[in-house]
Design an enzyme around this catalytic site. Structure first.
Site, PDB file in Angstrom:
ATOM      1  N   ASP A 110       0.790  -1.234   0.000  1.00  0.00           N
ATOM      2  CA  ASP A 110       0.000   0.000   0.000  1.00  0.00           C
ATOM      3  C   ASP A 110       0.823   1.285   0.000  1.00  0.00           C
ATOM      4  OD1 ASP A 110       0.892   0.141   2.698  1.00  0.00           O
ATOM      5  OD2 ASP A 110      -0.883  -0.930   3.402  1.00  0.00           O
ATOM      6  N   HIS A 159       6.740  -7.835  -1.407  1.00  0.00           N
ATOM      7  CA  HIS A 159       5.598  -8.295  -2.204  1.00  0.00           C
ATOM      8  C   HIS A 159       5.235  -7.292  -3.302  1.00  0.00           C
ATOM      9  CE1 HIS A 159       4.085 -11.300   1.103  1.00  0.00           C
ATOM     10  NE2 HIS A 159       5.265 -11.604   0.600  1.00  0.00           N
ATOM     11  N   CYS A 186      -0.650  -3.329 -22.114  1.00  0.00           N
ATOM     12  CA  CYS A 186       0.653  -2.671 -22.139  1.00  0.00           C
ATOM     13  C   CYS A 186       0.756  -1.757 -23.364  1.00  0.00           C
ATOM     14  CB  CYS A 186       1.737  -3.762 -22.187  1.00  0.00           C
ATOM     15  SG  CYS A 186       3.401  -3.108 -22.343  1.00  0.00           S
ATOM     16  N   GLY A 226       1.778  -6.615  13.076  1.00  0.00           N
ATOM     17  CA  GLY A 226       0.564  -6.840  12.293  1.00  0.00           C
ATOM     18  C   GLY A 226       0.706  -7.862  11.197  1.00  0.00           C
ATOM     19  N   THR A 227       1.409  -8.942  11.492  1.00  0.00           N
ATOM     20  CA  THR A 227       1.517 -10.006  10.487  1.00  0.00           C
ATOM     21  C   THR A 227       1.302 -11.358  11.135  1.00  0.00           C
ATOM     22  OG1 THR A 227       2.928 -11.097   8.845  1.00  0.00           O
ATOM     23  CG2 THR A 227       4.075 -10.016  10.669  1.00  0.00           C
ATOM     24  N   SER A 228       0.633 -12.229  10.388  1.00  0.00           N
ATOM     25  CA  SER A 228       0.482 -13.599  10.880  1.00  0.00           C
ATOM     26  C   SER A 228       1.787 -14.362  10.648  1.00  0.00           C
ATOM     27  CB  SER A 228      -0.684 -14.285  10.164  1.00  0.00           C
ATOM     28  OG  SER A 228      -0.541 -14.173   8.765  1.00  0.00           O
TER      29      SER A 228
END
Ligand code: APR
Length: 269
Positions: A118, A133, A163, A201-203
């Site tokens: 984000d 990512h 494209c 905030g991550t699993s």
């Protein structure tokens, strides 16, 4: 886990527990790094992937989020990409992002490895940010590798964008399942030798990002985990001086960063 190493946000907004010891740990650590995930952006309005109502409860990732799905049916994959794009469009960093940027500015954080696409760490002013990512601000061509900006019009229903250079369908410049993550060597280099990692905030269930906390533990470092509830990582252990900080990261991170800066100020001659 030792109860002493557990902090919890109280009703009055302060952290209950030994926040001073945690502040001292961060102020005196040789090298502190952060690994962040979707939970950090929840308070900016971006839902987590695995939370109720999150994207993976609507779109089965194995059906929509793989490279083969995109190659087989770009139009189907774009149903997910539009939902993903809409979930991050116009979002602003929250106090948790800003607290990490402040910690770096103050010289107490070497950098951030994020699974988030984000862009909110950079928007908050963080400088060393490794987006393993990828990022959702641009589109990429899997054929000629051209990069084009994502426009609001791309999120409207219609055929997948193509494209400008070679005419192939474009995908967001994010890592799909079946694609290798980006900049993992740089991420491992940042994490190598860290004496503490903030796991926010991550699993930490998705490889290879999920293996980075284990690398810190193997190197003798400790984890400071910020989450709403214990995770598998918490259960597996947080290291010799590890802490679990329970509560929304937008509230808990600023309090812990304040404690680290206060501890450093106390230690200064
Ligand atoms: N503060 C702190 N933690 C939170 C908050 C909050 N306000 N809200 C949710 N969480 C926690 C949840 O309890 C959960 O443990 O954040 C975690 C989010 O986990 P996931 O949704 O699994 O997100 P993440 O770990 O970033 O996923 C990793 O998986 O699907 C892929 O590519 C996707 O980057 C993503 C990766």
């Amino acid at each position: 886990m030792d109860r002493a190493n557990r902090l919890r946000l109280s009703r009055d907004g302060t952290l209950a527990g030994d926040v001073e010891t945690l502040g001292r740990l961060l102020a005196s650590a040789r090298r502190v790094v952060a690994l962040t995930g979707a939970g950090l952006s929840v308070e900016s309005g971006v839902p987590g992937f695995r939370s109720p109502g999150g994207l993976w409860s609507v779109f089965d990732p194995m059906e929509y989020a793989t490279l083969s799905c995109f190659l087989r049916s770009p139009a189907k994959a774009w149903e997910l990409y539009r939902a993903l794009g809409a979930s991050i469009a116009g979002r602003e960093p929250n106090a948790g992002h800003r607290a990490l940027a402040r910690l770096e500015r103050e010289g107490l954080l070497a950098g951030i490895v994020t699974q988030n696409i984000d862009g909110l760490h950079r928007a908050a002013g963080s400088e060393t940010v490794i987006e393993i990512h990828g990022e959702g601000r641009n589109l990429e061509c899997t054929v000629c590798r051209a990069i084009e900006p994502l426009l609001a019009a791309h999120l409207e229903p219609g055929p997948p964008p193509r494209c400008a250079a070679c005419g192939s369908p474009l995908k967001p410049n994010v890592v799909l399942f079946e694609e290798p993550v980006r900049e993992m060597a740089r991420a491992r280099a940042l994490v190598a030798g860290a004496s503490a990692m903030l796991v926010v905030g991550t699993s930490a269930e998705v490889a290879p990002a999920g293996s980075l906390p284990g690398d810190v533990l193997e190197g003798g470092g400790s984890l400071v985990e910020f989450n709403l509830a214990p995770t598998r990582r918490t259960e597996a252990g947080l290291g010799p001086s590890g802490f679990f900080v329970e509560g929304p990261a937008g509230r808990t991170l600023p309090a812990v960063v304040d404690a680290a800066l206060e501890a450093r100020a106390r230690e200064m001659p």
